[in-house]
Design a protein around this motif. Structure first.
Motif, PDB file in Angstrom:
ATOM      1  N   VAL A 107      27.698  45.383  35.182  1.00  0.00           N
ATOM      2  CA  VAL A 107      29.012  44.363  34.699  1.00  0.00           C
ATOM      3  C   VAL A 107      28.442  43.298  33.824  1.00  0.00           C
ATOM      4  O   VAL A 107      27.308  42.908  33.845  1.00  0.00           O
ATOM      5  N   VAL A 108      29.316  42.859  33.147  1.00  0.00           N
ATOM      6  CA  VAL A 108      28.800  41.729  32.229  1.00  0.00           C
ATOM      7  C   VAL A 108      28.907  40.238  32.843  1.00  0.00           C
ATOM      8  O   VAL A 108      29.646  40.103  33.961  1.00  0.00           O
ATOM      9  N   PRO A 109      28.207  39.074  32.533  1.00  0.00           N
ATOM     10  CA  PRO A 109      28.512  37.973  33.246  1.00  0.00           C
ATOM     11  C   PRO A 109      29.695  37.428  33.324  1.00  0.00           C
ATOM     12  O   PRO A 109      30.479  37.842  32.435  1.00  0.00           O
ATOM     13  N   GLU A 110      29.982  36.719  34.199  1.00  0.00           N
ATOM     14  CA  GLU A 110      31.290  36.361  34.491  1.00  0.00           C
ATOM     15  C   GLU A 110      31.907  34.935  33.928  1.00  0.00           C
ATOM     16  O   GLU A 110      32.982  34.473  33.899  1.00  0.00           O
ATOM     17  N   GLY A 111      30.807  34.146  33.228  1.00  0.00           N
ATOM     18  CA  GLY A 111      31.209  32.940  32.574  1.00  0.00           C
ATOM     19  C   GLY A 111      31.267  31.981  33.654  1.00  0.00           C
ATOM     20  O   GLY A 111      31.090  31.940  34.777  1.00  0.00           O
ATOM     21  N   PRO A 112      32.054  30.686  33.211  1.00  0.00           N
ATOM     22  CA  PRO A 112      32.295  29.595  34.068  1.00  0.00           C
ATOM     23  C   PRO A 112      33.195  29.979  35.276  1.00  0.00           C
ATOM     24  O   PRO A 112      34.357  30.302  34.810  1.00  0.00           O
ATOM     25  N   THR A 113      32.741  30.034  36.355  1.00  0.00           N
ATOM     26  CA  THR A 113      33.807  30.498  37.514  1.00  0.00           C
ATOM     27  C   THR A 113      34.850  29.540  37.742  1.00  0.00           C
ATOM     28  O   THR A 113      35.898  29.990  38.231  1.00  0.00           O
ATOM     29  N   SER A 114      34.837  28.247  37.513  1.00  0.00           N
ATOM     30  CA  SER A 114      35.668  27.140  37.175  1.00  0.00           C
ATOM     31  C   SER A 114      37.117  27.978  36.704  1.00  0.00           C
ATOM     32  O   SER A 114      38.274  27.475  36.860  1.00  0.00           O
ATOM     33  N   MET A 115      36.846  28.778  35.536  1.00  0.00           N
ATOM     34  CA  MET A 115      38.016  29.227  34.796  1.00  0.00           C
ATOM     35  C   MET A 115      38.497  30.467  35.482  1.00  0.00           C
ATOM     36  O   MET A 115      39.476  31.044  34.797  1.00  0.00           O
ATOM     37  N   TRP A 116      38.196  30.967  36.414  1.00  0.00           N
ATOM     38  CA  TRP A 116      38.711  32.056  37.267  1.00  0.00           C
ATOM     39  C   TRP A 116      39.711  31.493  38.357  1.00  0.00           C
ATOM     40  O   TRP A 116      39.488  30.659  38.858  1.00  0.00           O
ATOM     41  N   THR A 117      40.942  32.118  38.446  1.00  0.00           N
ATOM     42  CA  THR A 117      41.782  31.962  39.488  1.00  0.00           C
ATOM     43  C   THR A 117      41.189  32.095  40.742  1.00  0.00           C
ATOM     44  O   THR A 117      41.368  31.468  41.973  1.00  0.00           O
ATOM     45  N   HIS A 118      40.549  33.388  40.975  1.00  0.00           N
ATOM     46  CA  HIS A 118      39.806  33.761  42.448  1.00  0.00           C
ATOM     47  C   HIS A 118      38.308  33.772  42.068  1.00  0.00           C
ATOM     48  O   HIS A 118      37.907  34.234  40.718  1.00  0.00           O
ATOM     49  N   PRO A 119      37.655  33.665  42.908  1.00  0.00           N
ATOM     50  CA  PRO A 119      36.058  33.841  42.531  1.00  0.00           C
ATOM     51  C   PRO A 119      35.674  35.214  42.108  1.00  0.00           C
ATOM     52  O   PRO A 119      36.337  36.214  42.581  1.00  0.00           O
ATOM     53  N   PRO A 120      34.894  35.135  41.161  1.00  0.00           N
ATOM     54  CA  PRO A 120      34.774  36.395  40.438  1.00  0.00           C
ATOM     55  C   PRO A 120      34.255  37.553  41.371  1.00  0.00           C
ATOM     56  O   PRO A 120      34.521  38.793  40.790  1.00  0.00           O
ATOM     57  N   TYR A 121      33.616  37.410  42.253  1.00  0.00           N
ATOM     58  CA  TYR A 121      32.851  38.241  42.977  1.00  0.00           C
ATOM     59  C   TYR A 121      33.449  38.536  44.662  1.00  0.00           C
ATOM     60  O   TYR A 121      32.717  38.919  45.345  1.00  0.00           O
ATOM     61  N   ALA A 122      34.839  37.949  44.508  1.00  0.00           N
ATOM     62  CA  ALA A 122      35.477  38.011  45.874  1.00  0.00           C
ATOM     63  C   ALA A 122      36.237  39.369  46.073  1.00  0.00           C
ATOM     64  O   ALA A 122      36.660  39.589  47.295  1.00  0.00           O
ATOM     65  N   GLY A 123      36.647  40.119  45.215  1.00  0.00           N
ATOM     66  CA  GLY A 123      37.524  41.209  45.339  1.00  0.00           C
ATOM     67  C   GLY A 123      38.713  40.994  45.842  1.00  0.00           C
ATOM     68  O   GLY A 123      39.321  41.826  47.005  1.00  0.00           O
ATOM     69  N   VAL A 124      39.432  40.113  45.575  1.00  0.00           N
ATOM     70  CA  VAL A 124      40.717  39.620  46.093  1.00  0.00           C
ATOM     71  C   VAL A 124      41.860  40.548  45.643  1.00  0.00           C
ATOM     72  O   VAL A 124      41.949  40.811  44.728  1.00  0.00           O
ATOM     73  N   VAL A 125      42.693  41.024  46.746  1.00  0.00           N
ATOM     74  CA  VAL A 125      43.788  41.721  46.369  1.00  0.00           C
ATOM     75  C   VAL A 125      45.049  40.963  46.672  1.00  0.00           C
ATOM     76  O   VAL A 125      45.464  39.877  47.504  1.00  0.00           O
ATOM     77  N   ARG A 126      45.738  40.854  45.519  1.00  0.00           N
ATOM     78  CA  ARG A 126      47.098  40.266  45.433  1.00  0.00           C
ATOM     79  C   ARG A 126      48.359  40.787  44.483  1.00  0.00           C
ATOM     80  O   ARG A 126      47.881  41.291  43.554  1.00  0.00           O
ATOM     81  N   ASP A 127      49.483  40.810  45.325  1.00  0.00           N
ATOM     82  CA  ASP A 127      50.487  41.430  44.293  1.00  0.00           C
ATOM     83  C   ASP A 127      50.071  42.670  43.731  1.00  0.00           C
ATOM     84  O   ASP A 127      50.630  42.894  42.537  1.00  0.00           O
TER      85      ASP A 127
END
Length: 425
Positions: A108-128
């Motif tokens: 995968v490519v780098p995630e960038g600033p994590t503060s700009m993600w709604t969910h943590p980039p490596y959390a694997g969150v399932v929603r809607d």
């Protein structure tokens, strides 16, 4: 195509296993499998496939003679001995059915600033109905689909009549050497399916990609007397502007390309990483810019490289300092050709029929202005190479996510394709 009863069995199997498939994908996303850090995921994946009864070959890029192949790309600041590949093979009981490679990349490519993600980039969150995370869509959803398409066949009591290699590779985002290594390792099949996030379409053609690094020197002085020195960062900007003009020339030439002639500006140029300078009050004495530029399938990598060199040479000739201090160009990473999947192959016909059964609609084609690994199979090894998979949004951006309903349908489509292509008993 599978008969209605067989398709119903596959549909029921995909539905039954889909909660497990979603959990499997979430686990894949939880591994931050950035370039050079893919081994923990690959080790986990190897154990997963061994537990399913596959013959597992775990090796590194240092174990294959990459340097012997003209299409191998220079590695980018990564030790080949740490770049792990996995090929999990399910052998047919008897010879006779057509063989298949299912391949996905897990880098995968780098995630960038994590503060700009709604969910943590490596959390694997399932929603809607969506699963979020870096790599969730590009392309760990496709990896989950190919594993659980095979699981669905087993759940439905169906055994493929052809050998199947389930491959997870690295380096797709930077060189393509992972895919090439499987071929150099000796793995071959009658067709290859790479489930990149195409949204249920098939990729008719993709552009090529070249990576390179510009290094510019300067004369450092105190900023109070900046006119008596030079600024390497500003000199690099001068070269970038010249390369933007060169890109415009390439896009003019692209109008004659049989595949991309109707696409507006298919050639993309990107100065992606910049480093330079040592002190805010000193004119910078050095600057490095890592760049990416595309090319159409009808363009040659060697010619585009020469064009880059000519553009840089012309730009420096018009600059007093650069004229006497030539910048360096280092070729590293992608040296990738474009690829066209010609219409009419039996593999595409079988996939189109499977898609029709799973989606209730015809399979559409798309053009991609990004590269994928099908070029190795289709362009260099004369193997029908199909790029077709699930879909979502946010690739390489914030809040990357994959659509779970589309993942389920694609898993069924892939299972039906495997059943028809290989034959089952």
């Amino acid at each position: 195509m599978p008969d209605p009863a067989t398709l119903d069995r596959l549909r029921a199997a995909v539905e039954k296993n889909f909660e497990a498939e979603t959990a499997f994908l979430s686990e894949l996303v939880r591994f931050p499998s950035l370039r050079g850090r893919e081994a923990p995921l690959q080790d986990w994946f190897a154990r997963q496939m061994a537990g399913r009864g596959y013959q597992v070959d775990r090796y590194t890029l240092a174990d294959v003679p990459l340097e012997s192949h003209e299409k191998a790309a220079p590695m980018v600041d990564v030790d080949p001995a740490g770049s792990v590949q996995v090929v999990a093979t399910k052998r047919a009981r008897e010879a006779g059915g057509r063989s298949l490679i299912l391949q996905g990349h897990i880098d995968v490519v780098p995630e960038g600033p994590t503060s700009m993600w709604t969910h943590p980039p490596y959390a694997g969150v399932v929603r809607d109905g969506w699963l979020y995370g870096r790599g969730a869509n590009d392309m760990k959803a496709g990896v989950a689909a190919m594993v659980f398409a095979m699981d669905a066949l087993k759940e439905a009591g169906l055994t493929p009549k052809g050998d199947i290699h389930v491959q997870t590779v690295t380096e797709e985002e930077s060189t393509g050497n992972g895919a090439l290594s499987t071929l150099l390792r000796g793995y071959r099949a009658d067709a290859c399916l790479i489930p990149e996030p195409t949204g249920g379409t098939i990729t008719r053609a993709h552009t090529g990609t070249i990576w390179f690094r510009l290094r510019v020197r300067g004369v450092p002085v105190h900023v109070a007397v900046a006119d008596s020195g030079t600024n390497a960062i500003l000199s690099a900007m001068h070269l970038i502007q010249a390369l933007q003009r060169f890109t415009a020339e390439l896009n003019e030439k692209a109008k004659a390309d049989p595949s991309f002639g109707g696409v507006k500006n298919p050639i993309k140029f990107n100065p992606g990483i910049i480093r330079g300078g040592d002190w805010a009050s000193s004119t910078p004495s050095w600057c490095e810019v890592d760049c990416r530029i595309g090319l159409t399938p009808s363009m040659e990598v060697s010619e585009v490289r020469k064009g880059i060199e000519r553009a840089v040479e012309a730009a420096r000739a018009g600059d007093t300092f650069l004229a006497n201090n030539p910048p360096e160009i280092t070729w590293h990473g992608f040296v990738a050709d474009g690829y066209v999947l010609e219409e009419g192959s039996e593999a595409e016909r079988v996939l189109a029929a499977a898609h029709q059964q799973a989606f209730g609609a015809g399979m559409e084609a798309r053009l991609s202005t990004a590269v994928n690994d099908t070029r190795y199979y289709g362009r260099y090894y004369a193997t029908p190479a199909l790029c077709y998979g699930p879909g979502g949004e946010g690739n390489h951006g914030f809040d990357e996510r994959t659509n779970l309903e589309l993942l389920k349908k694609t898993t069924l489509s892939m299972a039906a394709f495997i059943a028809d292509w290989c034959g089952v008993e």
